[in-house]
Design a protein around this motif. Sequence first.
Motif, PDB file in Angstrom:
ATOM      1  N   ILE A 159      -4.135  -4.010   7.581  1.00 29.70           N
ATOM      2  CA  ILE A 159      -4.202  -2.554   7.490  1.00 29.70           C
ATOM      3  C   ILE A 159      -4.636  -1.908   8.798  1.00 29.70           C
ATOM      4  CG2 ILE A 159      -5.240  -0.618   6.266  1.00 29.70           C
ATOM      5  CD1 ILE A 159      -3.261  -2.286   4.627  1.00 29.70           C
ATOM      6  N   GLU A 175      -2.502   0.933  10.841  1.00 29.52           N
ATOM      7  CA  GLU A 175      -3.067   2.255  11.112  1.00 29.52           C
ATOM      8  C   GLU A 175      -3.047   2.551  12.607  1.00 29.52           C
ATOM      9  OE1 GLU A 175      -6.920   2.215   9.323  1.00 29.52           O
ATOM     10  OE2 GLU A 175      -6.157   2.683   7.309  1.00 29.52           O
ATOM     11  N   THR A 225       5.564   0.641   3.899  1.00 25.38           N
ATOM     12  CA  THR A 225       4.718   0.803   5.081  1.00 25.38           C
ATOM     13  C   THR A 225       5.274   1.865   6.019  1.00 25.38           C
ATOM     14  OG1 THR A 225       4.003  -1.505   4.970  1.00 25.38           O
ATOM     15  CG2 THR A 225       3.758  -0.384   7.084  1.00 25.38           C
TER      16      THR A 225
END
Length: 271
Positions: free
Chosen positions: A66, A70, A104
């Motif tokens: 993650i 990000e 995603t």
Amino acid sequence: MHLISTPVDHQLRPLFHELERTHALVTAFFEGCATARLFVDDAVRPQAGMIVCNSRVLFAGDTTPIDFLEELAHTFSDELIPAHRSRGNDAYLVCSSGEGWNTTLQGMFNNCQLYYATRQYYEITDFGSKPDLQLPAGFSMHLITPEFLSSDVAGMDDVREEMCSERASVEDFLARSFGLCPVHSNEVAGWCMSEYNVGDRCEIGIATAEKHQRKGIATLATWYFLAEAYKRGYTRVGWDCWTRNEASGATARKAGFTLVEEYPATVVEFS
């Protein structure tokens, strides 16, 4: 997140193995024959990565890191998209290998419009003998050279722009790629240029001006291109197009290419 512009450690290459078959960019980048940027979550034990080369973006690996995803989202919003837009571009062509990338991408490009479709990858390895390369009356075929670029033929700005669609500059294209342009009435009628040249492999970037379409010019330009490729030692040439572009697929097949694979792709539009 790690940014790698010159991949000296090939342990990162297996991450993109599934994409390498239909994207010569992967091979060209890892062999030092293409200018691109590689982002990975871990330079030693990578789980996920991204290659960016102008308008083309390749994602591979696991979508679970993650923090890495990000960081990529911020890199796109703060750096990559503004720089891409400043060069007059308004979209990316995105392809991926691995599970979960569609979801995603929606989060990564939440302020952009995403369009999903399929592309086809054709290839030719047996160039064989081609029919008589007789151009229609009024047409001539020209190798893209410094002399041709400095001539008074109209349409050179578009040719130079296409030369830089994959290469860093016109000079970089002339040093590492090749191409031809059909000319009619002293005006460029299209082009057929090599992309992602690496070893004995390259791909084709081809276009024909609308007023000269349906005259067989694209097929003839492709045959001229293959003859030039063969002289330069290329034995494997790829052709990548949208599945919906039936004319492009038909031209590839007419020129002797064989369909290798159909794969999903996403256009990320941020204009």
